[in-house]
Scaffold this active site. Structure first.
Site, PDB file in Angstrom:
ATOM      1  N   LYS A  90       0.752  -1.074   0.141  1.00  0.00           N
ATOM      2  CA  LYS A  90      -0.012  -0.067   0.018  1.00  0.00           C
ATOM      3  C   LYS A  90       0.854   1.270  -0.103  1.00  0.00           C
ATOM      4  O   LYS A  90       0.325   2.167  -0.743  1.00  0.00           O
ATOM      5  CB  LYS A  90      -1.042  -0.064   1.307  1.00  0.00           C
TER       6      LYS A  90
ATOM      7  N   ARG B 185      -7.450   1.988  10.065  1.00  0.00           N
ATOM      8  CA  ARG B 185      -7.278   0.547  10.571  1.00  0.00           C
ATOM      9  C   ARG B 185      -8.127  -0.064  11.648  1.00  0.00           C
ATOM     10  O   ARG B 185      -8.148  -1.192  11.582  1.00  0.00           O
ATOM     11  CB  ARG B 185      -5.852   0.479  11.139  1.00  0.00           C
TER      12      ARG B 185
ATOM     13  N   ARG C  72      11.861  -7.808   3.556  1.00  0.00           N
ATOM     14  CA  ARG C  72      12.059  -6.236   3.026  1.00  0.00           C
ATOM     15  C   ARG C  72      13.381  -5.754   3.910  1.00  0.00           C
ATOM     16  O   ARG C  72      13.442  -5.856   5.095  1.00  0.00           O
ATOM     17  CB  ARG C  72      10.535  -5.749   3.632  1.00  0.00           C
TER      18      ARG C  72
ATOM     19  N   ARG D 261      13.282  -2.843   9.336  1.00  0.00           N
ATOM     20  CA  ARG D 261      12.463  -2.348  10.037  1.00  0.00           C
ATOM     21  C   ARG D 261      12.088  -3.206  11.389  1.00  0.00           C
ATOM     22  O   ARG D 261      12.045  -4.236  11.328  1.00  0.00           O
ATOM     23  CB  ARG D 261      11.010  -1.903   9.477  1.00  0.00           C
TER      24      ARG D 261
ATOM     25  N   ARG E  16       1.406  -8.483  13.789  1.00  0.00           N
ATOM     26  CA  ARG E  16       0.812  -7.061  13.102  1.00  0.00           C
ATOM     27  C   ARG E  16      -0.130  -7.880  12.177  1.00  0.00           C
ATOM     28  O   ARG E  16      -1.314  -7.090  12.010  1.00  0.00           O
ATOM     29  CB  ARG E  16       1.874  -6.369  12.141  1.00  0.00           C
TER      30      ARG E  16
END
Ligand code: AMP
Length: 212
Positions: free
Chosen positions: A13, A86, A125, A153, A164
Site C-alpha cells: 500500500k 485501521r 524487506r 524495520r 501485526r
C-alpha cells in the site's frame, strides 16, 4: 480526489499510495511514516508510541485521528490515505472529519494479498537508509555495493509480523464492512509486481469512471 488504500503489512500500500500520489497529484498521507518520523525525532508523541510500533501494536485511535487531522489541516484537499483507517472507530472518526470539511471519498481500495505472502514480503524487506528505497532479499535483491548498509524495520522481524498480521485481520473486517455498506470499496489483487498492481488499480478507476 480523495482515496483510501487498505491492505495488510507489506501488501504494497505504501508503494501504490506513492504512485497514486504522483499520478493524480495527491498528498500521500501515511500514518505509519508520520509515526516513525515522530519516533526518529524523539518527539513527545514519538516517545509515547515507540514501543507500540516496535511490538507491532496499534497506536490508540485518538492519537492517530489527531495526527490525521493535523495532516489534513496542512494538506491540499486531494489526498491518498495510506495505513488509515485501521479500525472501525478510525473509519467512523474519519467520516466525521470529512463531513466537517465537506469532502467525500472517491474510493477505498483494498489491496488483497494472502497472509503467507505478506509474511514472506515483510520478513525479507530491507530499506536503504540513504535513499529510502525498499528492497526484498529474494524478490527485489539490492545491488551488491549497497547490501551492507540496508536496514530491517524493527517491526518486520517474524514474531512482530505475525502479531501485526493478526491485528490487521482482526480489525480490518469491520472497516471493510463499513465501506462495503457505503458501496465505496474496490478490491484489487495485490499479489503481482508493483506495475501489475498499479495497473489493476487504474483499471478499477476507469471502470468507475474516476479518472480526473
Ligand atoms: P505501517 O507503516 O502502515 O505498516 O504502520 C507501522 C505501524 O504504525 C503499525 O504497525 C502501527 O503500530 C502504527 N500505525 C500506523 N498507522 C496506524 C493506524 N491507523 N492506527 C494505529 N496504529 C497505526
Amino acid at each position: 480526489m480523495q482515496l483510501i488504500l487498505l491492505g495488510g503489512p507489506a501488501s504494497g500500500k505504501g508503494t501504490q499510495a506513492a504512485r497514486l500520489a504522483r499520478h493524480f497529484d495527491l498528498e500521500h498521507v501515511s500514518t505509519g511514516d508520520m509515526l516513525r518520523q515522530a519516533c526518529a525525532e524523539g518527539t513527545e508523541l514519538g516517545l509515547l508510541v515507540d514501543g507500540m510500533l516496535k511490538e507491532g501494536q496499534l497506536v490508540p485511535d485518538y492519537l492517530v485521528v489527531e495526527l490525521v487531522l493535523d495532516a489534513l489541516d496542512q494538506a491540499p484537499k486531494c489526498f491518498v490515505m495510506d495505513g488509515f483507517p485501521r479500525t472501525l472507530r478510525q473509519a467512523v472518526g474519519f467520516d466525521v472529519i470529512l463531513d466537517q470539511r465537506t469532502l467525500a471519498l472517491d474510493a477505498v481500495i483494498l489491496i488483497e494479498v494472502a497472509n503467507q505472502i505478506l509474511v514472506e514480503r515483510s520478513t525479507g524487506r530491507r530499506i536503504d537508509p540513504d535513499t529510502g528505497d525498499v528492497y526484498h532479499l529474494q524478490f527485489a535483491p539490492p545491488p551488491a555495493e549497497i547490501a551492507a548498509r540496508l536496514q530491517q524495520r524493527d517491526d518486520d522481524c517474524e514474531g512482530v509480523v505475525v502479531e501485526r498480521l493478526d491485528i490487521y485481520n482482526r480489525e480490518i473486517a469491520a472497516v471493510i464492512d463499513h465501506y462495503q455498506q457505503r458501496e465505496q470499496l474496490a478490491c484489487v489483487d495485490g499479489s503481482g509486481t508493483p506495475d501489475q498492481v498499479f495497473a489493476h488499480i487504474l483499471d478499477q478507476f476507469s471502470r468507475q469512471q474516476m479518472e480526473p
